[in-house]
Scaffold this motif. Sequence first.
Motif, PDB file in Angstrom:
ATOM      1  N   UNK A 154       1.343  -0.778  -0.227  1.00  0.00           N
ATOM      2  CA  UNK A 154      -0.204  -0.087  -0.265  1.00  0.00           C
ATOM      3  C   UNK A 154       0.644   0.984   0.168  1.00  0.00           C
ATOM      4  N   UNK A 155       0.630   2.124  -0.929  1.00  0.00           N
ATOM      5  CA  UNK A 155       1.527   3.368  -0.332  1.00  0.00           C
ATOM      6  C   UNK A 155       0.143   5.083   0.355  1.00  0.00           C
ATOM      7  N   UNK A 156       0.502   5.598   1.103  1.00  0.00           N
ATOM      8  CA  UNK A 156       0.476   6.358   1.298  1.00  0.00           C
ATOM      9  C   UNK A 156       1.057   8.136   1.620  1.00  0.00           C
ATOM     10  N   UNK A 157       0.955   8.864   2.561  1.00  0.00           N
ATOM     11  CA  UNK A 157       1.602   9.823   1.721  1.00  0.00           C
ATOM     12  C   UNK A 157       3.361   9.929   2.191  1.00  0.00           C
ATOM     13  N   UNK A 158       3.819   8.612   3.790  1.00  0.00           N
ATOM     14  CA  UNK A 158       4.570   8.671   3.616  1.00  0.00           C
ATOM     15  C   UNK A 158       5.417   7.631   2.219  1.00  0.00           C
ATOM     16  N   UNK A 159       4.922   6.906   2.008  1.00  0.00           N
ATOM     17  CA  UNK A 159       5.787   6.447   1.110  1.00  0.00           C
ATOM     18  C   UNK A 159       4.933   5.031   0.553  1.00  0.00           C
ATOM     19  N   UNK A 160       5.739   4.252   0.555  1.00  0.00           N
ATOM     20  CA  UNK A 160       5.304   2.907  -0.238  1.00  0.00           C
ATOM     21  C   UNK A 160       5.845   1.642   1.119  1.00  0.00           C
ATOM     22  N   UNK A 161       4.951   1.075   1.011  1.00  0.00           N
ATOM     23  CA  UNK A 161       5.221  -0.271   2.314  1.00  0.00           C
ATOM     24  C   UNK A 161       4.527  -1.409   1.075  1.00  0.00           C
ATOM     25  N   UNK A 218       0.844   7.042  14.587  1.00  0.00           N
ATOM     26  CA  UNK A 218       0.046   7.502  15.718  1.00  0.00           C
ATOM     27  C   UNK A 218      -0.800   9.167  15.184  1.00  0.00           C
ATOM     28  N   UNK A 219      -0.730   9.834  16.739  1.00  0.00           N
ATOM     29  CA  UNK A 219      -1.468  11.299  16.581  1.00  0.00           C
ATOM     30  C   UNK A 219      -0.903  12.670  15.492  1.00  0.00           C
ATOM     31  N   UNK A 220       0.206  11.984  15.092  1.00  0.00           N
ATOM     32  CA  UNK A 220       0.921  12.333  14.089  1.00  0.00           C
ATOM     33  C   UNK A 220       0.612  12.529  12.683  1.00  0.00           C
ATOM     34  N   UNK A 221      -0.105  11.174  12.797  1.00  0.00           N
ATOM     35  CA  UNK A 221      -0.369  11.294  11.862  1.00  0.00           C
ATOM     36  C   UNK A 221      -1.679  10.697  10.811  1.00  0.00           C
ATOM     37  N   UNK A 222      -2.162  11.929   9.434  1.00  0.00           N
ATOM     38  CA  UNK A 222      -2.973  11.756   9.209  1.00  0.00           C
ATOM     39  C   UNK A 222      -2.452  11.340   7.694  1.00  0.00           C
ATOM     40  N   UNK A 223      -3.137  10.020   7.409  1.00  0.00           N
ATOM     41  CA  UNK A 223      -3.029   9.619   6.237  1.00  0.00           C
ATOM     42  C   UNK A 223      -4.234   8.678   5.289  1.00  0.00           C
ATOM     43  N   UNK A 224      -4.193   8.311   4.451  1.00  0.00           N
ATOM     44  CA  UNK A 224      -5.138   7.640   2.986  1.00  0.00           C
ATOM     45  C   UNK A 224      -4.607   6.702   2.811  1.00  0.00           C
TER      46      UNK A 224
END
Length: 214
Positions: free
Chosen positions: A158-165, A174-180
Motif C-alpha cells: 500500500x501507499x500513503x503520503x509517507x511512501x510505499x509499504x 500515531x496522532x501525528x500521522x494523517x493518512x489515506x
Amino acid sequence: MADVQLDTVDALMARYAAGILPEPARVLVEAHLEMQSVNRPKVSKYEAAVGDILEKMEPVALNSRDAVLKAVFAADPLAAAKVLPRPANALFPKAIRDFAGLEAEEIPWKRKLPGFKEYSLGKIDGCDVSFFWLKPGRVIPAHTHEGYELSLVLDGAFNDARGRFVKGDISVADESIDHRPMAESERPCIGFAVSDAPLKLTGSLRQLIGDLIG
C-alpha cells in the motif's frame, strides 16, 4: 502501548529487544524479522546492549525505561542472526501463524467497507489486534490515530503520503500521522494490525463518500 513511545521502526526494534512491547506488538516485530532480515543486526545489537546494561544497573522502575533504551541505541552493531526459511506455501510467517492459530486461507473475513475486510482477534494485552484485506486499488478513508497503530504488510503493498509499504514492512502511525492508505493495483493488500486506541476519520464528507463508493 501508550506508555511506550514507538515513533520509528528503530525505536520499535529497540523495545522488542528490551522486552517491553505488548505481546501482539512483539509478535508483529518477530514476524517482520522473519520476512525481512535487514533489521536483525540492529536487534542483535540492542539485545546485547540490554544484557550489558541490565548487568550493570540496579533495578529500575517502569518509568525509567527510556534511560535503558538510550544506552541501547548507543551500542555497537553485531553480526546478523541466522534466519531460518519459511515453508514455501505459507503466506503468514511462523510468529503470526502460532499467535493467531490459522493461515491466510482460513481467515473468516468480515466486510467492513466496500473493498475492505477485517478479522478481529479481539483485545489482547491491552491492544486491539486484527488482520485486514484491502482490494487492489482501494483506498482507506483519510484518518489519524488517537494512539499507536502498528501495521505489518503480509502480502501485496500500500501507499500513503509517507511512501510505499511492501511485504514485510511495518507502518508506525500515531496522532501525528494523517493518512489515506491505498492498496496497489496488482493484488490485494493483506496485513496484521495492532493498535491501542481507535482511529479518527479526518477527510471531508465528500471525500469519505468518494472513498466508499469509488
